[in-house]
Every structure is written in C-alpha cells, then in structure tokens.
Design a protein around this motif. Structure first.
Motif, PDB file in Angstrom:
ATOM      1  N   ILE A 134      56.939  78.000 -39.628  1.00  0.00           N
ATOM      2  CA  ILE A 134      55.975  78.290 -40.686  1.00  0.00           C
ATOM      3  C   ILE A 134      56.753  78.646 -41.943  1.00  0.00           C
ATOM      4  O   ILE A 134      57.396  79.693 -42.012  1.00  0.00           O
ATOM      5  CB  ILE A 134      55.040  79.449 -40.277  1.00  0.00           C
ATOM      6  CG1 ILE A 134      54.286  79.097 -38.989  1.00  0.00           C
ATOM      7  CG2 ILE A 134      54.063  79.774 -41.397  1.00  0.00           C
ATOM      8  CD1 ILE A 134      53.524  80.261 -38.386  1.00  0.00           C
ATOM      9  N   PRO A 182      49.791  78.602 -42.168  1.00  0.00           N
ATOM     10  CA  PRO A 182      49.793  77.610 -41.083  1.00  0.00           C
ATOM     11  C   PRO A 182      48.645  76.609 -41.189  1.00  0.00           C
ATOM     12  O   PRO A 182      48.821  75.424 -40.899  1.00  0.00           O
ATOM     13  CB  PRO A 182      49.666  78.473 -39.822  1.00  0.00           C
ATOM     14  CG  PRO A 182      50.251  79.782 -40.199  1.00  0.00           C
ATOM     15  CD  PRO A 182      49.872  79.975 -41.645  1.00  0.00           C
ATOM     16  N   ILE A 187      49.363  73.116 -39.185  1.00  0.00           N
ATOM     17  CA  ILE A 187      49.794  73.582 -37.870  1.00  0.00           C
ATOM     18  C   ILE A 187      48.556  73.825 -36.995  1.00  0.00           C
ATOM     19  O   ILE A 187      47.509  74.244 -37.482  1.00  0.00           O
ATOM     20  CB  ILE A 187      50.639  74.866 -38.009  1.00  0.00           C
ATOM     21  CG1 ILE A 187      51.949  74.526 -38.743  1.00  0.00           C
ATOM     22  CG2 ILE A 187      50.934  75.509 -36.663  1.00  0.00           C
ATOM     23  CD1 ILE A 187      52.802  75.729 -39.061  1.00  0.00           C
TER      24      ILE A 187
END
Length: 385
Positions: A134, A182, A187
């Motif tokens: 991240i 994120p 993600i």
C-alpha cells in the motif's frame, strides 16, 4: 523523516458504532476553560500543513486553487473545504483563535494551539503500509511522524507538560486514509477489515503516549459513513440488489467497514479509560451525527442532492477524478451550504459546522462534551454497546 512536496491529497474519513437518539442542536457554546488546542490527524483537521509542506510546488494541490476557501476565508488557505473545518468551529466555540499549522509556523504563534494534522496522512506508518503493498502517494506524514513533531515542539517549551495538561487534544479524525488509499489503488476491499485492528491499536498506543505526556482531555473521533461519499459512489457503481441502502442510497459494505472501525475504536477507548480513570477520553461519533443529514437533509437545512459533490467534474455524483475540484475542468455549485460534500471526498463548511454543533452541544460524544465542560474535571465513563 520529513515529508517532501506531497501531491494532492484525497483524504476523507469513515465512522460509527452505537446508535444515539436524534440530536437537538445546542446553539450555545459549552463553557470550557481550555487554554489551547493540540491537533493531530488528516485533511479533516489540516489547517495548512500539507499546503506548506508542498511549497514551492503548492500549485499542484487542489486546495491551493479557487474555489477552495471561498466561503469564509475568500481565498485558498490549505483547508480541503470551501471554508472552516470542525477544528475551526471547536476553537471558535471555546473562545480560542483558529489553530495554526505547525509546519513553517513560529513558536510564539502557538500559545493558544498548534495543529500537526496533515492532509492525506494515515495512522499506520508509511513504511509499514508499503510492506503490505500500500503506497501512499500523498504524504509520509503519518500519525507517528506527527507525534515526533509534537514531542520536538514540547521539548522547546519551558513548561511543555503544563501546556499539554491545559489543552484540549484532538486525536483525529485519523485512520480513514488507511482504508481509502487501498480502495483508490484497487486493492481487494477484503483487506480493509484485516487492517482495522492494526489501525485502531496504533491509535490506542498514540492515545496512551499522549496521556503519558500529560494530556488530560482527549477527543477521539470515529470515521465517517464513507459509503455515502461521491468519490466512492462513483468508483463503485454496480447494479446489484442490496448493494445500496434503500433509505440513503449509500453503499452498504463500505459503511459496514466504517462501523467496524468505530466499534473497535470504542472498545479500545474503553480499555484505555479504565487504565487512566482520571483522564477524560471523549469519543466523537461523526458517523451517526453525519448520518442524520443523509436520512433527513431538508430537516437540517440541506438540499436534496445529498450524495452529490458541490464542486466537481460532472457525472451522477458530480465527481470525476480527472476533473477534481480546483482544476479548470471542474465547476462549483451556487450554494455550498445546501450540500454535504464539497469535492467528493471532503465536506462543506455547512456540514462541518453541523458536526461541530452535534459534538459540542448534543448527544454525539461519549461522555457528552457538555458534561466535561460543566465539571471541567476528568470524568471516566465506560461506553455502552
């Protein structure tokens, strides 16, 4: 480590757990006797630190351009809103001047408060998040960096501990960007729930460190209902049954993450309060306070476009990442006071004022802020679930 020229922030915040009664906003400020305010956090509290850290390349920050700051300051000033933030309204309510950003400031300007919050900041350390894949593109001034600044500042004062003891400490909002970044990076959202215990634990450790440094009254906000924010409503737009809350149109699973964070945070505050019964730890329920407007916008003086940004680049929610507020391809609404969201990620001055009133004069703090002010002595209270 000193942050260097971070690009535009797109911070926001999430939040909640326990459901509180509908608020009757108190228009009278509480009679508190704090000598100053000390703030740590992200863009929801940043009064100019990222702005100053980004010099001489500040022009690439959206908050450096009109219409940011237009409503109250009449010019961009580093705040990610059209006007004042919650911290500004708290300061005004307590009879204190607006809290000055630490970066580039002079020590004699911090007598009545100092602000270490940086837009885009995370709770978890920059390096820790990078090990998880991240990468924060906005700033490395995480909560730990801000605490380092704070301790360096205290060391420069002849009576640092007294300064801390007589101050209202605002610890946050912080942690929202640990989830937001994120999401922006694409993600897997499932990672967010696994991050929450680590984020809350770090906030808890910081809280205890502040207490050891002398803090007597600490306000710790929860996260906002991020599933109602135009940026994420634009980013996640599938046509699925039960995806949206039928009452508000907000994204259910995103708001559930906010509630999970806030539940963990309140339990952590409970634990720390029991360890330090003579310190006042106040939970600010930003989630439920803001949810009032989403449920009944016109009742509280807002317009019907509660899920749209005032300033943006078009689309169903007036949010376009490539036409972010402040850049030529964006446009601003005529009356920001009718909107909750300013730029899709941050709130309008009107919404921040409402939240400050909800916190200071209503039922959206535990223990109630008015109780702390009336006694002006630390009150230990265990939160009920």
């Amino acid at each position: 480590m000193t942050p260097k020229n971070p690009p535009p922030t797109v911070t926001l915040a999430l939040s909640l757990l326990f459901t509180l009664p509908v608020l009757s906003i108190c228009q009278s400020p509480p009679s508190c006797r704090f000598e100053s305010i000390i703030s740590l956090g992200d863009s929801l509290a940043d009064t100019g630190n990222l702005f100053r850290l980004s010099e001489p390349n500040v022009s690439r920050l959206p908050c450096s351009r009109p219409p940011y700051g237009e409503t109250f300051f009449h010019h961009p000033n580093g705040r990610y809103s059209n006007g004042r933030l919650i911290i500004d309204f708290i300061a005004e309510s307590l009879g204190l001047p607006l809290v000055q950003p630490y970066v580039g400031g002079r020590e004699n300007s911090f007598e009545k408060g100092v602000n270490f919050a940086v837009a885009g900041a995370t709770a978890l350390d920059h390096e820790y998040l990078e090990k998880m894949g991240i990468y924060n593109p906005y700033t490395n001034a995480s909560l730990g960096i801000q605490m380092d600044w704070f301790k360096h500042f205290l060391a420069s004062l002849p009576d640092g501990k007294i300064f801390v003891q007589s101050s209202l400490i605002l610890l946050g909002e912080i942690g929202g960007n640990d989830y937001n970044i994120p999401l922006e990076l694409g993600i897997n959202p499932e990672i967010l729930r696994s991050l929450a215990p680590m984020v809350v634990e770090y906030i808890g450790r910081t809280l205890q460190e502040l207490i050891e440094l002398g803090a007597k009254t600490i306000l710790v906000p929860g996260n906002f209902p991020v599933g109602c924010f135009p940026a994420f409503l634009t980013m996640f737009m599938p046509d699925q049954e039960n995806y949206y809350d039928p009452e508000t149109g907000c994204i259910n699973w995103l708001n559930e993450i906010s509630r999970y964070h806030n539940e963990l945070l309140q339990k952590e505050l409970n634990r720390i309060q029991e360890l330090y019964p003579h310190v006042s730890i106040i939970y600010a329920d930003y989630y439920n306070a803001l949810m009032q407007i989403y449920l009944s916008p016109e009742e509280f003086g807002f317009g019907k476009r509660m899920l749209s940004a005032c300033c943006g680049g078009g689309g169903p929610y007036n949010y376009d990442k490539s036409a972010f507020c402040g850049f030529p391809s964006s446009a601003s609404c005529e009356d920001p006071s009718l909107y909750i969201s300013w730029d899709g990620l941050h709130l309008t001055e009107a919404a921040y004022k409402f939240l400050a009133q909800s916190l200071l004069g209503g039922r959206y703090s535990a223990p109630r802020f008015t109780t702390i002010c009336s006694s002006q002595s630390p009150v230990a209270q265990v939160y009920e679930y």
